[in-house]
Design an enzyme around this catalytic site. Sequence first.
Site, PDB file in Angstrom:
ATOM      1  N   SER A  21       7.979  17.052  21.716  1.00  0.00           N
ATOM      2  CA  SER A  21       7.722  15.668  22.084  1.00  0.00           C
ATOM      3  C   SER A  21       6.553  15.615  23.067  1.00  0.00           C
ATOM      4  CB  SER A  21       8.969  15.088  22.731  1.00  0.00           C
ATOM      5  OG  SER A  21       8.690  13.804  23.173  1.00  0.00           O
ATOM      6  N   GLY A  22       5.599  14.783  22.777  1.00  0.00           N
ATOM      7  CA  GLY A  22       4.457  14.628  23.670  1.00  0.00           C
ATOM      8  C   GLY A  22       3.318  15.596  23.367  1.00  0.00           C
ATOM      9  N   THR A  75       1.962  12.249  16.733  1.00  0.00           N
ATOM     10  CA  THR A  75       1.690  10.899  16.253  1.00  0.00           C
ATOM     11  C   THR A  75       0.202  10.592  16.365  1.00  0.00           C
ATOM     12  OG1 THR A  75       3.890  10.295  16.935  1.00  0.00           O
ATOM     13  CG2 THR A  75       2.360   8.489  16.534  1.00  0.00           C
ATOM     14  N   ASN A  86       7.038  11.704  27.108  1.00  0.00           N
ATOM     15  CA  ASN A  86       5.959  11.017  26.411  1.00  0.00           C
ATOM     16  C   ASN A  86       6.133   9.510  26.595  1.00  0.00           C
ATOM     17  OD1 ASN A  86       4.145   9.990  24.598  1.00  0.00           O
ATOM     18  ND2 ASN A  86       4.876  11.156  22.836  1.00  0.00           N
ATOM     19  N   SER A 133       6.896   7.928  22.914  1.00  0.00           N
ATOM     20  CA  SER A 133       7.582   8.947  22.110  1.00  0.00           C
ATOM     21  C   SER A 133       8.180   8.324  20.851  1.00  0.00           C
ATOM     22  CB  SER A 133       8.673   9.583  22.955  1.00  0.00           C
ATOM     23  OG  SER A 133       9.301  10.576  22.212  1.00  0.00           O
ATOM     24  N   SER A 134       7.912   8.941  19.724  1.00  0.00           N
ATOM     25  CA  SER A 134       8.507   8.438  18.473  1.00  0.00           C
ATOM     26  C   SER A 134       9.968   8.830  18.474  1.00  0.00           C
ATOM     27  CB  SER A 134       7.826   9.066  17.268  1.00  0.00           C
ATOM     28  OG  SER A 134       6.449   9.196  17.483  1.00  0.00           O
ATOM     29  N   GLY A 174       9.535  17.939  16.901  1.00  0.00           N
ATOM     30  CA  GLY A 174       9.574  19.399  16.921  1.00  0.00           C
ATOM     31  C   GLY A 174      10.865  19.861  17.565  1.00  0.00           C
ATOM     32  N   GLU A 213      13.668  20.757  19.988  1.00  0.00           N
ATOM     33  CA  GLU A 213      13.979  20.164  21.288  1.00  0.00           C
ATOM     34  C   GLU A 213      15.038  21.001  21.997  1.00  0.00           C
ATOM     35  OE1 GLU A 213      13.052  15.397  20.954  1.00  0.00           O
ATOM     36  OE2 GLU A 213      15.117  16.051  21.198  1.00  0.00           O
TER      37      GLU A 213
HETATM   38  N1  ATP Z   1      -5.950  14.098  20.591  1.00  0.00           N
HETATM   39  C1  ATP Z   1      -5.591  13.437  21.672  1.00  0.00           C
HETATM   40  N2  ATP Z   1      -6.525  12.927  22.485  1.00  0.00           N
HETATM   41  C2  ATP Z   1      -6.175  12.249  23.571  1.00  0.00           C
HETATM   42  N3  ATP Z   1      -4.924  12.039  23.941  1.00  0.00           N
HETATM   43  C3  ATP Z   1      -3.941  12.523  23.187  1.00  0.00           C
HETATM   44  C4  ATP Z   1      -4.213  13.241  21.993  1.00  0.00           C
HETATM   45  N4  ATP Z   1      -3.054  13.607  21.450  1.00  0.00           N
HETATM   46  C5  ATP Z   1      -2.079  13.119  22.244  1.00  0.00           C
HETATM   47  N5  ATP Z   1      -2.604  12.469  23.296  1.00  0.00           N
HETATM   48  C6  ATP Z   1      -1.867  11.815  24.365  1.00  0.00           C
HETATM   49  O1  ATP Z   1      -0.550  12.298  24.365  1.00  0.00           O
HETATM   50  C7  ATP Z   1       0.378  11.258  24.205  1.00  0.00           C
HETATM   51  C8  ATP Z   1       1.520  11.722  23.374  1.00  0.00           C
HETATM   52  O2  ATP Z   1       1.085  11.981  22.087  1.00  0.00           O
HETATM   53  P1  ATP Z   1       1.990  11.645  20.834  1.00  0.00           P
HETATM   54  O3  ATP Z   1       2.636  10.339  20.998  1.00  0.00           O
HETATM   55  O4  ATP Z   1       1.157  11.857  19.659  1.00  0.00           O
HETATM   56  O5  ATP Z   1       3.073  12.760  20.910  1.00  0.00           O
HETATM   57  P2  ATP Z   1       4.156  13.148  19.842  1.00  0.00           P
HETATM   58  O6  ATP Z   1       3.964  14.555  19.515  1.00  0.00           O
HETATM   59  O7  ATP Z   1       4.133  12.194  18.728  1.00  0.00           O
HETATM   60  O8  ATP Z   1       5.485  13.013  20.637  1.00  0.00           O
HETATM   61  P3  ATP Z   1       6.903  12.487  20.205  1.00  0.00           P
HETATM   62  O9  ATP Z   1       7.556  13.587  19.493  1.00  0.00           O
HETATM   63  O10 ATP Z   1       7.548  12.154  21.476  1.00  0.00           O
HETATM   64  O11 ATP Z   1       6.664  11.299  19.377  1.00  0.00           O
HETATM   65  C9  ATP Z   1      -0.393  10.143  23.601  1.00  0.00           C
HETATM   66  O12 ATP Z   1       0.169   8.907  23.944  1.00  0.00           O
HETATM   67  C10 ATP Z   1      -1.783  10.319  24.166  1.00  0.00           C
HETATM   68  O13 ATP Z   1      -1.848   9.712  25.416  1.00  0.00           O
HETATM   69 MG    MG Z   2       5.306  10.797  18.094  1.00  0.00          MG
END
Ligand code: ATP
Ligand code: MG
Length: 1027
Positions: A116-117, A121, A166, A169-170, A391, A393
Amino acid sequence: KRYRGVHLVMESTLTARDRVGVQDFVLLENYTSEAAFIENLRRRFGENLIYTYIGSVLVSVNPNKDLEIYSKAHMERYRGVSFYEISPHIYAVSDNTYRAMRTERRDQCILISGESGAGKTEASKKILQYYATTCPVTDHLSTLRDRLLQSNPVLEAFGNAKTLRNDNSSRFGKYMDVQFDFRGAPIGGHILNYLLEKSRVVHQNHGERNFHIFYQLLEGGEQDLLSKLGLERNAQKYQYLVKGCCPRVSSINDKNDWRTVRKALTVIGFHEDEVEDLLNIIASVLHLGNTQFGEGKNGENQITTETQLKYLSKLLGVDGAALREALTHKKITAKGEEMISPLSFEQAVAARDALAKAVYGRAFTWLVVKINQSLAFKGSSSVIGLLDIYGFEVFQHNSFEQFCINYCNEKLHQLFIELTLKSEQEEYEAEGITWEPVKYFDNKIICDLVEGKHKGLISILDEECLRPGEPSDISFLEKLEDTLGGHAHFVTHKLSNGKTRKAVSREEFKLIHYAGEVNYSVNGFLDKNKDLLYRNLKEVICQSNSQVLSQCFHREEVTDQKRPETAATQFKNSLAKLIEILMSKEPSYVRCIKPNDAKQSGRFDEALVRHQVKYLGLMENLRVRRAGFAYRRHYETFLQRYKSLCPGTWPNWQGRLADGVATLVQHLGYKPEEYKLGKTKIFIRFPKTLFSTEDSLEARRPALVLTLQTSWRGYRERAKYLRIRQAVIQSAWRGMISRQKARRRRHAVDIIRKFIKGFIYRHYERCPENEYFLDHQRFSFLMMLFRNPPKSVLDKSWPIPPPCLTEASEHLCRLCMRNMMRAYCRRIQPEWKKQMEQKVVASQIFKDQKDSYPQSVPKLFVASRLNSEEFNLKVIQTLGNDKVKYGIAVTKYDRRGYKARPRQLLLTSSFAMLVAEAKLKQRIDYATLRSISVSSLSDGFMVLHVPSEDNKQKSDVVLQCDHLIEVVTKLATMADKKIKVNMSPDSITFAVARGKEGVIDFTSGPELKVAKCKKGHLLVTAPKLNP
Ligand SMILES: Nc1ncnc2c1ncn2[C@@H]1O[C@H](COP(=O)(O)OP(=O)(O)OP(=O)(O)O)[C@@H](O)[C@H]1O
Ligand SMILES: [Mg+2]
């Protein structure tokens, strides 16, 4: 030495190649060292190089800050460029996948995983954006593209939340298919959602929030809307929003997001009514949270918040009383009888929360269904699937949700192993290269432990949930111990020995996942698996008059006796389906890593990263990739890239590609142990071999650039010249066409003007003003006659001529008629001519005189009314040379007494005769026939007037016959038309004997009648056929 020399040159050259660490882990010299791996990541991360490959797998480290690497120019740079040409990027993966889909026509999928984070996404959004920007689109497809893009903010509003890890977070897994047509334009999409974390609706951990939409509505919703929903603009007022003590987040602007979501809903095509229903549901969840219970007068448990109840009944569209009852009572069926029993305080709270979760969860699923309807495309397409799923957890306390998530990751890892390792092995085989087997851990044993029939964790959980008696989380744990005790990947407090016992508490079980050990607390497993919503609550909601709710809760559900699938089984089945989908596609991988837990940019927490590198199986992945050869490329690609390094292959190699590559590597001085040549690819064992080649290329680049520049300039100049030449020709041509057009227009105007003037002066003498008009009129009249002359002799139509042509027109008309008539006559057959001649005679005699004439005209005259057999032979013999030309049966009336006698009237060329059987009764020479009298009516009477010189000779004859007109005409024709025919309207007088006369009177009546009347006359009544 060779290596160092090149290196020096390289450093003085500006190149596009990343200069920090290696951009592909397979090029890492010490590839088995985790430390080297992490060091490479760290160094690159320090330079904002967040992407690194392991072969075709992309490793991405979350920068937690905006990098300037996602512009349109960047997208363009990665378009159509080979994977390894420029620095690693999510766009390179996107583009490569897209091209593989287009060229190989195989469906693709990109699996994005990570904690997560870690940026999953974000990665999936970047991929989608890449396609939206770079793929061809038409106007009509741009709507779809917008919908695809806008589905993200909507799903994120309802399915994402701020967590400790995050801010966005999704809280659900998402698999999205993007469909492309044969031109590579996106034409449709479909989303599958997995396991929304519904528990968040009613509870959030400290520092976390509920789903974004609640805060967005409260912050951004217009005042009117909020009052309608009975809400206040203050998140602190809602029990379901205060648990985490975190209503606001600095990185989130709920007000702006609200606007984005509202707009996105419209773009996707949500109806206003549907949005209203949806927001009603969201508001009702908040009201449910504020619904309190307390003790009534009689100690019973009751709802103490009437306002909430009022709003709930309005917003959910259900009956208030029924809802009240359902929130405080439950219906149970015992021995076939339904009983209502009151709920305790705790039970009522649980029922309320269950309702909130169920309503929210189903509204979310409804949302996905609606989005899918708006993205739907039916027809053949190629597909790229994007999987953005949680992923691994591991928390302090792990519950049912983590169990499901980690199980999912086991399955995905299994898929990964199967597809990557297998494909690696297969490639070696296909290329005819000896395979050096790689040892890897097959996690099938863990997957079986979770999902196995009967003896799997999920089966045991389901069984325990359905078991009669008093199943509990603890009894479930005991059952697990009984069934799974001894399994290498399953441990509990009881099953472990003294040393490890401490690591598992009494209410936990530990699974040894491929990525590490995780302790799961069994608390809540049963309830979460049953996902219970009391039946009477469900019944109430099923009666809702809200459109959306009635699509979420089907009425059949309450009547359906079948037990609903448990949450774990549902998840297991949907996962199986997902794996099936992914198996049918060619996978690419994006592995996301978060560098620190604090969402900070620039901080690289090594321990945390090491943990993820392990969970993601990256080392194993690298090991497999490097087992034999670090690098492999198709001959064509390799040759294309390095051909300039060898005079034998530059500028073009003409022979077999394999020979070209052999020539090239020989020239480069590759040693036999450094490489192998497969069937279509070259395999290079050590990264350093490749490096030196790469560096030689760098060194040669300036010279190459010069050559290229020279030829480019030449090409450009020539293109410019051609453009100019074409432009000159084009402009001359255009000028000519326009001049021609103008000329035509002027001419047309002249003519119209002359015409109008001529029309005004048309009645004047011919003069210059009307000259054109009159000529035109004359010309058109003549042309019209020429094109449209009368078609037949009977066609009497003739166009009206202009005044100056009146006389000419009459002449023309006559001429034309004559011509037509002549032509007509020439065409006539002799038979028909005879018929016509007779008809002309008939017309001369009878036209306008005899009533029966018009009816006779269309009836053809015949040669004779009697056949030759009907003639008496004796009579024929007595005739000798005279031939009978016409015969007909007639009735002869005696002149005295009017007795009717049947006779034959026979005509020869010179006389007529009356015959009875063989007897010739009377012969009338045409020469003696004075005249014939007939009536003007439609009878068949005629009197042949024959003068008699003496008494012996018979005189006038009274006859009646059919076909009177025919008979008279024949008579007249044979007697050479000299006979006079009298037409009398009322009577005919005839001679009886010398001096004596008889009379036939005619009157008209309804039908033909012949009778003697008092005066001694013969009275004939005949019908009138024509007025
Ligand atoms: N390539 C990137 N460039 C800039 N910031 C990023 C990038 N990837 C992620 N981030 C930052 O990290 C934060 C978390 O990313 P994201 O929401 O994609 O995580 P996630 O893997 O989908 O987590 P979760 O499993 O909780 O949904 C985003 O809101 C953004 O601020
Ligand atoms: Mg996500």
